[in-house]
Enzyme design. Sequence first.
Site, mmCIF file in Angstrom:
data_model
loop_
_atom_site.group_PDB
_atom_site.id
_atom_site.type_symbol
_atom_site.label_atom_id
_atom_site.label_comp_id
_atom_site.label_asym_id
_atom_site.label_seq_id
_atom_site.Cartn_x
_atom_site.Cartn_y
_atom_site.Cartn_z
ATOM 1 N N LYS A 13 33.460 -6.564 23.576
ATOM 2 C CA LYS A 13 32.720 -5.953 22.470
ATOM 3 C C LYS A 13 32.170 -7.062 21.562
ATOM 4 C CE LYS A 13 35.431 -1.807 23.130
ATOM 5 N NZ LYS A 13 36.062 -0.604 22.574
ATOM 6 N N GLY B 127 40.550 2.434 21.502
ATOM 7 C CA GLY B 127 40.979 1.686 20.320
ATOM 8 C C GLY B 127 41.966 2.433 19.441
ATOM 9 N N HIS C 112 28.048 2.755 27.095
ATOM 10 C CA HIS C 112 29.367 2.780 26.452
ATOM 11 C C HIS C 112 29.331 3.773 25.287
ATOM 12 C CE1 HIS C 112 32.893 1.559 24.204
ATOM 13 N NE2 HIS C 112 33.327 0.998 25.327
ATOM 14 N N ASN D 129 36.053 -5.855 28.282
ATOM 15 C CA ASN D 129 34.906 -5.605 27.396
ATOM 16 C C ASN D 129 35.268 -6.210 26.048
ATOM 17 O OD1 ASN D 129 32.840 -4.703 25.830
ATOM 18 N ND2 ASN D 129 33.317 -2.516 26.002
ATOM 19 N N GLU E 222 35.956 6.872 30.082
ATOM 20 C CA GLU E 222 36.589 6.461 28.828
ATOM 21 C C GLU E 222 36.587 7.640 27.856
ATOM 22 O OE1 GLU E 222 36.308 1.820 28.477
ATOM 23 O OE2 GLU E 222 34.689 2.766 27.374
ATOM 24 N N GLU F 297 30.401 3.622 22.379
ATOM 25 C CA GLU F 297 30.022 3.054 21.077
ATOM 26 C C GLU F 297 28.505 2.929 20.960
ATOM 27 O OE1 GLU F 297 32.633 -0.320 21.366
ATOM 28 O OE2 GLU F 297 34.337 1.038 21.156
ATOM 29 N N SER G 87 42.606 2.256 25.541
ATOM 30 C CA SER G 87 43.959 1.784 25.221
ATOM 31 C C SER G 87 44.755 1.367 26.461
ATOM 32 C CB SER G 87 44.722 2.838 24.405
ATOM 33 O OG SER G 87 44.063 3.060 23.167
#
Length: 265
Positions: free
Chosen positions: A22, A188, A110, A20, A182, A112, A227
């Site tokens: 992003k 991250g 996702h 991904n 996730e 985010e 991660s």
Amino acid sequence: MAILTESENIAPRRPIMAANWKMHHDHLVAIQVLQKLSYRLQKTDFEDPDVVVCAPFTDLRTLRTLIEADKIPVFLGAQNCHWEKSGAFTGEVSVPMLSKLGVTYVIVGHSERRQFFGETDETVNLKTKAVLAGEMNPIICVGETLDEREQGRTNERVAAQTRAAFAGVKSVDAERCVMAYEPIWAIGTGHTATSEDANTTIGEIRRVLRDVVGSSADVIRIQYGGSVKPGNIADLMAMPEIDGALVGGASLDPDDFYRIVAYRA
Ligand code: 13P
């Protein structure tokens, strides 16, 4: 006749490693990154998982051309879509548009997008159904916040997200879905869930899926994301419930992502 235990009875699921990217790599950088990855993929002999690159919309046309020209063994993925086929939705991209570009996978829900762009369980469900109707495969993301985890609400949260995503999805279509667990606190941050914890939560997601789509749940591949690095992928993949990884930061470097894809090499 020998009676199979539940785990022996499970159909083998082909591992799936998805990058991904992003909001990284413009289309010129994307060419270089995919070429490097392609070189590594074609030079090495290993038991291959499916490899997916989920790139920004602006990269997709260029990457499609490169994949076809060089016969690169990578599936193209997008990071989002709208659920309507067309219409007055400024700034949005539809499933038929992605399908025309040879996109195979679309990330849906996702964290985010849930956190920063108002994605809800309801829109995740609409997008999941739209991607399936468009003959593509959604990668449906679920995961708990740190607060929810500390309150012991991880299972409750991922179960609710999973049930909502699959509402109204037929079992036969569900088999084309990939899920990604996730935990938001692991994205991250350098903090990975332990392999055991990730395995337990993914097992819980599969239990919920069995309730919703029956035995199709044993076909659905469930990734871990948060991660993931070359140094922790083997431990994660050793877990029976973990079928692959959705990789953010470490997927930006083709060498690192290759080491994740070729974790068995
Ligand atoms: P990181 O691998 O950078 O933690 O990101 C995970 C992720 O969000 C993949 O979708």
